[in-house]
Design a protein around this motif. Structure first.
Motif, PDB file in Angstrom:
ATOM      1  N   GLY A 225      45.390  41.845  44.772  1.00 23.86           N
ATOM      2  CA  GLY A 225      45.026  40.729  43.916  1.00 23.86           C
ATOM      3  C   GLY A 225      43.550  40.482  43.767  1.00 23.86           C
ATOM      4  O   GLY A 225      43.140  39.568  43.048  1.00 23.86           O
TER       5      GLY A 225
ATOM      6  N   HIS B 191      49.410  39.010  42.295  1.00 22.50           N
ATOM      7  CA  HIS B 191      49.982  38.171  43.344  1.00 22.50           C
ATOM      8  C   HIS B 191      51.471  37.995  43.080  1.00 22.50           C
ATOM      9  O   HIS B 191      51.956  38.212  41.956  1.00 22.50           O
ATOM     10  CB  HIS B 191      49.300  36.811  43.372  1.00 22.50           C
ATOM     11  CG  HIS B 191      47.952  36.827  44.041  1.00 22.50           C
ATOM     12  ND1 HIS B 191      47.781  36.646  45.394  1.00 22.50           N
ATOM     13  CD2 HIS B 191      46.710  36.995  43.531  1.00 22.50           C
ATOM     14  CE1 HIS B 191      46.499  36.711  45.696  1.00 22.50           C
ATOM     15  NE2 HIS B 191      45.820  36.927  44.582  1.00 22.50           N
TER      16      HIS B 191
ATOM     17  N   ARG C 154      50.474  38.099  48.563  1.00 20.74           N
ATOM     18  CA  ARG C 154      49.955  39.354  48.026  1.00 20.74           C
ATOM     19  C   ARG C 154      50.612  40.531  48.744  1.00 20.74           C
ATOM     20  O   ARG C 154      51.097  40.407  49.873  1.00 20.74           O
ATOM     21  CB  ARG C 154      48.442  39.421  48.174  1.00 20.74           C
ATOM     22  CG  ARG C 154      47.959  39.443  49.600  1.00 20.74           C
ATOM     23  CD  ARG C 154      46.437  39.409  49.679  1.00 20.74           C
ATOM     24  NE  ARG C 154      45.890  38.058  49.638  1.00 20.74           N
ATOM     25  CZ  ARG C 154      44.850  37.696  48.901  1.00 20.74           C
ATOM     26  NH1 ARG C 154      44.248  38.569  48.128  1.00 20.74           N
ATOM     27  NH2 ARG C 154      44.395  36.464  48.931  1.00 20.74           N
TER      28      ARG C 154
END
Length: 458
Positions: free
Chosen positions: A204, A11, A100
């Motif tokens: 992520g 992230h 993300r």
């Protein structure tokens, strides 16, 4: 002042995103929330506008986005949005933990949002807010919820445009036979499966793997469990991204619960409670057995299963999946590693968890997880005793069944005192109206089944 902690190293923090916008590595930011139907809705913003304006001042969207049907038609019956209320705005509140990369799209990042009114009060009917309310209830007791969703889909060697032209009939699935656990079967589709797996990892998600399923062209990509809110966020991103990736390859994917008369597509949901300090709630390490709290939680899940089925099976088509001997449960019962029961208990120690086998792949993950938590917490609060384990084939048992139609589920939900106590009247009335809208649309439709049986012969 530092921002919220990232969920993992894949992230981005807000400063990292802004730096990538500044260097030109990112030029598009998708700002999105999950609507009633479980779809991502929002905007694609130019990177510089996002950095210069939205980060500080936010952005908005019409409140009709939580008051439309699947076709995006404005419909009546919703207290929060109507012609009389002027179809005003909701504010999108960026959740920086969800930033993300979307590597299947050029230079694109995404951030997911909560919804608030212009006075900054929460939009109670938002699926993410509904789940957060139940997570807050658990946190008040010192607990956190861990969850994993197992989504099945059917993929076709047909574009979405061609599928629409064919009225979604006679499509060519990516496999022409049952490929359950078949390595050859998944190899045939590996370009698609691999692209989804790797894109989701970049975004992520903690990817486990892919496997074939029973229906022709049916597959499942699994992800590691996480806290319940993260799982619901990831679930929503995955469904949208998987469709986008399939479209890029000239294919299509459906997450319908029951595409045809063969096996439906499920979304089994695994759930457990932990202490906020990581301690076990569902397992007694000394006794090497389930805790009383675990049994009460399961009892509550069973006690509310029929009342909350509308949140597990939110569409007309959802109920076509509930068929005897189909691995889609009909009996409200629990068993140890028994896939014929609505609730299957698996694992031990830190892996002890329950699996709700009722939801289909069309489920809204926020609503389903909220329902499971609300049911389980009801069982704990009321200290409900857990009935005896069902041993054998639950399909042949005398146990009560989940509602078999949306109309029945709607009646159970709207008249449920437990649902109104857990979710609030605003939420129950809102999603009752959603069911009413779908039931009215279905009741007015003339189906191909009717035409085939009646055009000449009646």
């Amino acid at each position: 002042m530092p921002g919220p902690e990232k969920r993992n190293d894949r992230h981005l923090s807000m400063p990292e995103l802004l730096e990538r916008i500044h260097t030109g590595e990112i030029d598009t930011v998708v700002v999105a929330f999950t609507d009633m139907q479980g779809r991502l809705q929002g905007k694609r913003l130019h990177g510089k506008y996002f950095a210069d304006v939205v980060v500080e001042h936010g952005t908005e969207g019409c409140n009709y986005l939580l008051a439309v049907d699947v076709d995006m038609n404005t419909v009546g019956g919703y207290s929060i949005s109507s012609w009389e209320r002027g179809y005003g705005d909701m504010e999108f509140v960026l959740d920086e933990r969800t930033i993300r990369l979307l590597t299947h799209l050029p230079a694109t990042a995404m951030v997911q949002c909560d919804l608030v009114w212009l006075d900054h009060s929460p939009v109670l009917q938002s699926p993410r807010a509904i789940l957060q309310k139940q997570l807050d209830r658990a946190a008040e007791q010192g607990w956190q919820a861990l969850a994993g969703t197992e989504l099945e889909f059917i993929a076709f060697d047909t574009t979405y445009e061609a599928a629409a032209d064919l009225v979604y009939r006679n499509l060519k699935p990516v496999n022409q036979y049952n490929v359950d656990y078949s390595i050859l079967g998944t190899s045939r589709v590996e370009p698609l499966l691999r692209a989804i797996r790797n894109t989701m990892y970049d975004a992520g998600l903690d990817v486990e793997g892919a496997k074939g399923e029973c229906n022709f062209g049916q597959h499942e990509i699994g992800f590691l469990y996480a806290d319940a809110l993260t799982t619901a966020d990831n679930h929503s991103v995955y469904k949208t991204a998987a469709k986008e990736i399939a479209a890029h390859q000239g294919r299509s994917i459906t997450f319908m619960a029951k595409y045809n008369e063969r096996e439906g597509s499920s979304c089994h949901i695994h759930l457990s409670l932990r202490g906020t300090d990581g301690s076990l709630v569902f397992w007694d390490a000394d006794q090497k057995d389930r805790t009383p709290l675990y049994d009460q939680f399961v009892a509550g899940l069973l006690a509310t299963m029929a009342d909350f089925t509308l949140l597990y099976a939110p569409n007309i088509n959802s109920y076509k999946r509930f068929a005897k001997g189909s691995f889609a449960p009909t009996a409200i019962a629990w068993g140890l590693d028994n896939r014929t029961c609505a609730v299957r208990l698996v694992g031990h120690g830190g892996g002890a968890r329950l699996e709700n086998r009722v939801p289909g792949a069309d489920v809204n993950p926020y609503l389903a997880l909220a329902a499971m938590l609300a049911g389980g917490l009801h069982g704990i609060e009321q200290e409900l005793p857990l009935e005896a384990e069902l041993v054998g084939n639950a399909y042949d048992s005398d146990k009560p069944h989940v509602p078999s139609t949306m109309a029945e589920a709607r009646e159970r939900f709207t008249s449920s005192a437990i649902a109104r106590a857990a979710f609030g009247d605003e939420v129950v009335d809102h999603y009752t109206n959603m069911a009413d809208v779908e039931l009215a649309a279905y009741g007015a439709a003339v189906t191909d089944w009717e035409l085939k049986r009646g055009f000449e012969r009646l």
